[in-house]
Design a protein around this motif. Structure first.
Motif, PDB file in Angstrom:
ATOM      1  N   LYS A  55       0.799  -1.227   0.000  1.00  0.00           N
ATOM      2  CA  LYS A  55       0.000   0.000   0.000  1.00  0.00           C
ATOM      3  C   LYS A  55       0.831   1.277   0.000  1.00  0.00           C
ATOM      4  CE  LYS A  55      -3.605   2.261   2.746  1.00  0.00           C
ATOM      5  NZ  LYS A  55      -4.454   2.144   3.966  1.00  0.00           N
ATOM      6  N   GLU A  56       1.849   1.344   0.825  1.00  0.00           N
ATOM      7  CA  GLU A  56       2.594   2.594   0.975  1.00  0.00           C
ATOM      8  C   GLU A  56       3.389   2.970  -0.271  1.00  0.00           C
ATOM      9  OE1 GLU A  56       2.505   5.044   3.260  1.00  0.00           O
ATOM     10  OE2 GLU A  56       0.778   3.908   3.966  1.00  0.00           O
ATOM     11  N   THR A  57       3.644   2.009  -1.159  1.00  0.00           N
ATOM     12  CA  THR A  57       4.360   2.349  -2.396  1.00  0.00           C
ATOM     13  C   THR A  57       3.503   3.220  -3.301  1.00  0.00           C
ATOM     14  OG1 THR A  57       3.607   0.369  -3.616  1.00  0.00           O
ATOM     15  CG2 THR A  57       5.630   0.171  -2.314  1.00  0.00           C
ATOM     16  N   MET A  58       2.210   3.302  -3.033  1.00  0.00           N
ATOM     17  CA  MET A  58       1.307   4.089  -3.880  1.00  0.00           C
ATOM     18  C   MET A  58       1.076   5.499  -3.363  1.00  0.00           C
ATOM     19  SD  MET A  58      -1.584   1.282  -4.991  1.00  0.00           S
ATOM     20  CE  MET A  58      -1.910   0.632  -3.343  1.00  0.00           C
ATOM     21  N   ARG A  59       1.482   5.777  -2.127  1.00  0.00           N
ATOM     22  CA  ARG A  59       1.146   7.066  -1.523  1.00  0.00           C
ATOM     23  C   ARG A  59       1.732   8.249  -2.305  1.00  0.00           C
ATOM     24  NH1 ARG A  59      -0.941   8.586   3.197  1.00  0.00           N
ATOM     25  NH2 ARG A  59      -0.787   6.451   4.033  1.00  0.00           N
ATOM     26  N   ALA A  60       3.027   8.245  -2.522  1.00  0.00           N
ATOM     27  CA  ALA A  60       3.664   9.378  -3.196  1.00  0.00           C
ATOM     28  C   ALA A  60       3.200   9.539  -4.642  1.00  0.00           C
ATOM     29  CB  ALA A  60       5.183   9.241  -3.132  1.00  0.00           C
ATOM     30  N   PRO A  61       3.196   8.472  -5.463  1.00  0.00           N
ATOM     31  CA  PRO A  61       2.772   8.666  -6.852  1.00  0.00           C
ATOM     32  C   PRO A  61       1.287   8.985  -7.014  1.00  0.00           C
ATOM     33  CG  PRO A  61       3.228   6.352  -6.428  1.00  0.00           C
ATOM     34  CD  PRO A  61       3.713   7.107  -5.238  1.00  0.00           C
ATOM     35  N   MET A  62       0.455   8.597  -6.046  1.00  0.00           N
ATOM     36  CA  MET A  62      -0.976   8.882  -6.156  1.00  0.00           C
ATOM     37  C   MET A  62      -1.312  10.282  -5.643  1.00  0.00           C
ATOM     38  SD  MET A  62      -4.310   6.737  -4.745  1.00  0.00           S
ATOM     39  CE  MET A  62      -3.776   5.117  -5.253  1.00  0.00           C
ATOM     40  N   THR A  63      -0.446  10.861  -4.839  1.00  0.00           N
ATOM     41  CA  THR A  63      -0.716  12.171  -4.243  1.00  0.00           C
ATOM     42  C   THR A  63      -0.867  13.253  -5.319  1.00  0.00           C
ATOM     43  OG1 THR A  63       0.498  11.611  -2.227  1.00  0.00           O
ATOM     44  CG2 THR A  63       0.178  13.952  -2.691  1.00  0.00           C
TER      45      THR A  63
END
Length: 323
Positions: A55-63
């Motif tokens: 899950k956390e691998t998506m935080r920065a690119p989805m922001t």
């Protein structure tokens, strides 16, 4: 617009990325191995290393994106191991939608499937159809659970639209559909079951439906984005006419079901290809994975090409690769 996309290295996701870039949108593509996604980089996509199961691998690119397309999924005909389907289809979907909620993304499109209904026994299912019973495969079961997760998030106010394709075909396919077509073209498809039917749509039309859902779909709604319904026999007859290859023997579904029982014994003592496992055979033995796309046509302007056009082009494409 700037969109975050999962499944961009896959069949539908790759075509969605191409269409989004052609329309001038920015695309942030989540990829497990960037070095294997150079085609996406060449079309101008931003590659974001990560995985829906982390899950956390998506935080920065989805922001900060304007929308999310969650297209990634696990599919394997005849597979019995529940692990991959649970991890990718169920847990991965929950991860994406939780992150979308936490980051307050304005809108999302999630790729479900007609397979959540399993065998409809000839009924043309619409978005209100409710399946009860035991699913035919781990793919059907895990995608059905993921669909319920999406519905729960939508009920809580997540601005999500769900699209439900049927059978997807076209150049670049790597699924069992292409394997069947190639086997037929090589003269290695001895039989096909009668009565088995699907709602067929070209990959370009399905990808276009995703974009229409983002642009026009109502948050909280599901849209069946399949194509027209044809039996497997009818599709292979079209392939026969386009290629000049002889038709395989057409057999009653009961024959395939009997073979399924035999393979259920064999697979306990010897390895069996996925499409010939007892589960794989049950999935094609007179089953109907079919749906009604009227709502998507009416509300999204969805207009898939006829199978006679797209399937013939696909057959000729595969023939060119074999020659």
């Amino acid at each position: 617009m700037k969109y975050f996309l999962t499944g961009a290295t896959g069949f539908v996701g790759g075509e969605a990325a191409r269409q989004l870039r052609a329309a001038g949108h920015e695309v942030v593509a989540l990829v497990r191995t960037p070095s294997k996604a150079q085609e996406l980089a060449q079309m101008g996509c931003q590659l974001a290393p990560g995985d829906v199961t982390e899950k956390e691998t998506m935080r920065a690119p989805m922001t900060g994106v304007d929308g999310v397309f969650h297209i990634a999924g696990w599919y394997k005909l005849g597979a019995k191991d529940p692990g991959p389907g649970v991890k990718v289809n169920i847990e991965g979907t929950r991860n994406v939608l939780e992150m979308m909620r936490d980051l307050k993304i304005p809108k999302g499109v999630y790729t479900s499937t007609l397979a959540i209904n399993s065998d409809t026994h000839g009924k043309l299912a619409d978005e209100t159809y409710h399946f009860e019973g035991k699913h035919l495969s781990e793919y059907d079961r895990t995608k059905a659970e993921a669909h319920k997760i999406a519905e729960a998030f939508m009920a809580q106010g997540l601005p999500l639209v769900v699209v439900m394709p049927g059978l997807i075909y076209g150049p670049g396919d790597t699924s069992s559909v292409r394997q069947m077509l190639v086997s037929f073209l090589k003269g290695q498809l001895p039989t096909i079951p009668n009565k088995t039917a699907y709602s067929w749509a070209h990959v370009q039309d399905v990808a276009r439906a995703h974009i229409l859902a983002m642009e026009k779909g109502r948050a909280g709604e599901s849209y069946i984005v399949c194509g027209s319904t044809h039996t497997l026999v009818a599709a292979i007859k079209m392939a026969s006419e386009a290629s000049g290859k002889r038709m395989p023997m057409i057999v009653p579904p009961g024959i395939i079901k009997m073979l399924s029982g035999v393979m259920g014994v064999v697979e306990k003592v010897a390895p069996v290809p996925d499409s010939y496992t007892s589960e794989g055979l049950r999935e094609v033995a007179g089953t109907t994975y079919i749906g009604d796309n009227s709502k998507a046509k009416r509300e999204l302007g969805y207009n898939p090409r006829p199978l006679e056009q797209g399937w013939r082009e696909t057959v000729l494409h595969e023939m060119s690769l074999l020659n």
